[in-house]
Scaffold this active site. Sequence first.
Site: not given
Length: 536
Positions: A127, A207, A231
């Site tokens: 990420k 996210s 997330s």
Amino acid sequence: MKKRSIAALTAALTVAPLLMAGAPGQRAVAADSGTDGPSSPTESTLLRGVDLETVTIPELQARMKRGSLTSSELTLSYLRRIKAVDPKINAVLRTSPTALRQAAASDVRHRLGKVRGPLDGIPVLLKDNVNTRDMPTTAGSLALAGSPPATDADLVARLRAAGAVILGKANLSEWANFRAAKPTSGWSAVGGQTNNPYVLDRNPCGSSSGSAAALAASLAQVAIGTETDGSIVCPAGMNGVVGHKPSLGLVSRSGVVPISAEQDTAGPMARNVVDTAITLSVLSGHDATGAHGAFGPTDAATRPDGLRGKRIGLWRLPSLGAEVDALMTRTAARLRAAGAQVVEVTPPYQDRLADLEFPALLSEFRRDIDTYLSTRNGPRDLAGLIEFNRTHPAERTCFAGQELFEQALVAPPTTDPRYRAMRAELKNLSRRSIDETMAAHDLDAIASPANPPAWTTDCARGDNDVIPSSTPAAVAGYPSLSVPAGFVGELPVGLLLMAGDHQDAGLLSLGAAVEQRLDAWRAPRYLPSVTPDTTR
């Protein structure tokens, strides 16, 4: 639930697929053919008889050990899939220019018998809020799109030391969805909008949107996500993959763009629990072989009766919709048929947690983002970020708001007695909500839906993501795990499992048994849309 070492669990989960490799079954690897299969419209998932959609890390390592597959071939295959498939979903921000060199080095270690562990030669996506010294780390914001950080995040250093191939960086919800009051998950100014691979006009949740969507599309073997509250587990559920939010402190958060040191953690995501557990063993620094050598496949996850006698509390959350509730009813029936005892529960204190969490996070974000920004080129503090967004129109192309930034700027400092009282009450009530529920019903875990069916992505409206199931474990710092539970039409729904503090190994073991019983995963079809509209 008794505490068990992650090393022992990982070893047990690792051995079983090796014993089953080549045999008929859900995760069996096709026989060596020496050639790829026919290409599909979205690029073939076959590599020398290996199906990338279903192969596990132990199966890949077995092939690399005997020389029928190399890390270079595996890495190149994923790079080709990214080039062919990612334009549909927009999950990968960039690939590493050194990925093939990393793979070649792993191939040398395999030939010399000097393999560093189960992730040696395995391609991993990060990420893009995880620091990498050789690639930009942006948190999705143009404010950080300049030079890379000076050093790797601690977890990246662990991955490199384990021989993993850092394949590239995945898109995310900008600033991990902590900028605007009504953000659109999966959108960042750096990467644009990530789409759900199952239905492309639907949202991937946030996210860790790019990490989950890339895994669903088989663009990497594993990925790293981060979570403050939901997330990892929501994107995992909404994209039909596995996501583990570890216990707070089990994985170093050094070098990860923060929201709150009291709740933030990075964690592993994969298409199966085995790969998730193996990756956690590296991220947490626990040797996958264990202190006393390899363990046999005696774990509950590897036995046909692995759920027998397990006690699971089902938190139904009917607010997520009738279809999700019906799926939970079917899921409970399947778990009971496998010998588990499923009782309905409602963890207490949820309204109070909802009232307290957000204001506490505002204070923590102001403290922690200022500390992080002081290590980077660009804006040096939160006030500088706010001004950057005001003066850069590209930051406002999907949604203009930065209300959370503005509220954090004037929130009480973390030295304020009001803040300290809020965080102390949050910690107490969140832990009690899980501990008291598990003790009252003698549970091995609490289960709930991880997500509703994915909503239609809409910048003007923003997200439709009030999903309370992740909050107790997230606020308590306890582990949670999302595994595929099934579908509402074409849209995946995950089953979220949570347990007590540092019960990660037991939770992964139970999750593997649940995954085996539900057998709910299926590959995405990249549909442009579906009717009738099931947006909540």
